[in-house]
Scaffold this active site. Sequence first.
Site, mmCIF file in Angstrom:
data_model
loop_
_atom_site.group_PDB
_atom_site.id
_atom_site.type_symbol
_atom_site.label_atom_id
_atom_site.label_comp_id
_atom_site.label_asym_id
_atom_site.label_seq_id
_atom_site.Cartn_x
_atom_site.Cartn_y
_atom_site.Cartn_z
ATOM 1 N N ASP A 172 0.852 -1.185 0.000
ATOM 2 C CA ASP A 172 0.000 0.000 0.000
ATOM 3 C C ASP A 172 0.892 1.242 0.000
ATOM 4 O O ASP A 172 1.775 1.389 0.854
ATOM 5 C CB ASP A 172 -0.911 -0.007 1.230
ATOM 6 C CG ASP A 172 -1.907 1.136 1.193
ATOM 7 O OD1 ASP A 172 -2.955 0.969 0.560
ATOM 8 O OD2 ASP A 172 -1.618 2.186 1.805
ATOM 9 N N HIS A 185 -4.686 15.004 -8.990
ATOM 10 C CA HIS A 185 -4.946 13.613 -9.382
ATOM 11 C C HIS A 185 -4.078 13.172 -10.559
ATOM 12 O O HIS A 185 -3.713 11.996 -10.652
ATOM 13 C CB HIS A 185 -6.427 13.432 -9.727
ATOM 14 C CG HIS A 185 -7.322 13.470 -8.528
ATOM 15 N ND1 HIS A 185 -7.385 12.454 -7.611
ATOM 16 C CD2 HIS A 185 -8.181 14.432 -8.092
ATOM 17 C CE1 HIS A 185 -8.254 12.761 -6.661
ATOM 18 N NE2 HIS A 185 -8.750 13.964 -6.923
ATOM 19 N N GLU A 215 -4.522 2.534 -4.318
ATOM 20 C CA GLU A 215 -3.067 2.626 -4.229
ATOM 21 C C GLU A 215 -2.445 1.331 -3.721
ATOM 22 O O GLU A 215 -1.301 1.325 -3.262
ATOM 23 C CB GLU A 215 -2.658 3.797 -3.323
ATOM 24 C CG GLU A 215 -3.071 3.660 -1.879
ATOM 25 C CD GLU A 215 -4.447 4.244 -1.584
ATOM 26 O OE1 GLU A 215 -4.695 4.608 -0.425
ATOM 27 O OE2 GLU A 215 -5.279 4.350 -2.508
#
Length: 296
Positions: A172, A185, A215
């Site tokens: 992660d 973004h 993610e």
Amino acid sequence: MILDRHGALIDANQGLYDLLPSAGPGDPQLSVDNVFLNPTVEELLARADGQYDALIYTGLVTLGDIDGDSESWIGHAYCRESWILVVCERDVQQERQLRRQLLQLTEEYAEQERELARTNRELTYYANEAKRLSLTDPLTGLPNRRSFDQLMQHHAKLARRHGDSLTILLMDLDRFKAINDRHGHQHGDQVLRDVAAVLTERVRAGDVLSRWGGEEFTVLAPKTGHAEGVKLAERLRLAIEAIPHAEGHLPVTISIGVAERRNEESTEDFLARADAALYQAKDMGRNRTISAEPIE
């Protein structure tokens, strides 16, 4: 062809013998009974009965093999005192027209066959493409969660069948929401693509890399034990940490949870242990690898 009043063949040209490839001129066994399909020889003889100089039939004559090929001709039959003359001919103009129509139909059929083949190729391509897209993450080009789930079931079955090790790395990105909020973004998407590229370069042949979602990334490592899996995770973590970032931008780091599948463990429990190790890595400060308890 010339027949006697009993239907026996007296003489004929080569056209008749071409319909009887097993026989030839002068063959005493030659019989035309089975060559005349419509009208039959019996029907011609019946028409000739009592006639001695007359046209006894005109119209289509179908000749050939009742169980095979046959052809229709324009025919005329004449009777004399002791014999019957049968003349069959073709309408050349009509035959040419039929040939042209047949050629045109053949060409149209061939084009339809080609079009069907093109359509089938396109359908196959789009079906394969749809399947590929349904199993691929559009941003990174990696296998997506659906694809990973299928591969997980496959490799778990192989591991159970052969008694092999199977290790999973759940990864992660750290503070990814902050990266998105601070830099936008588009920058966040580029970070995901950069991470995917680095992981793709560093995983080993046979490892299964996928984008888990958001993610999160996963690496499924077949025939890999716990210790080797931890080493792989550390190599990947350090590679991500080394991704360059512009001044003022947040660095990219990753937290990793590692677990080795236990005997007869379900895939759900297997993933849950790796997920718990990942959350532990997050709680301990991020940018680190934490493994689930080694198998005793």
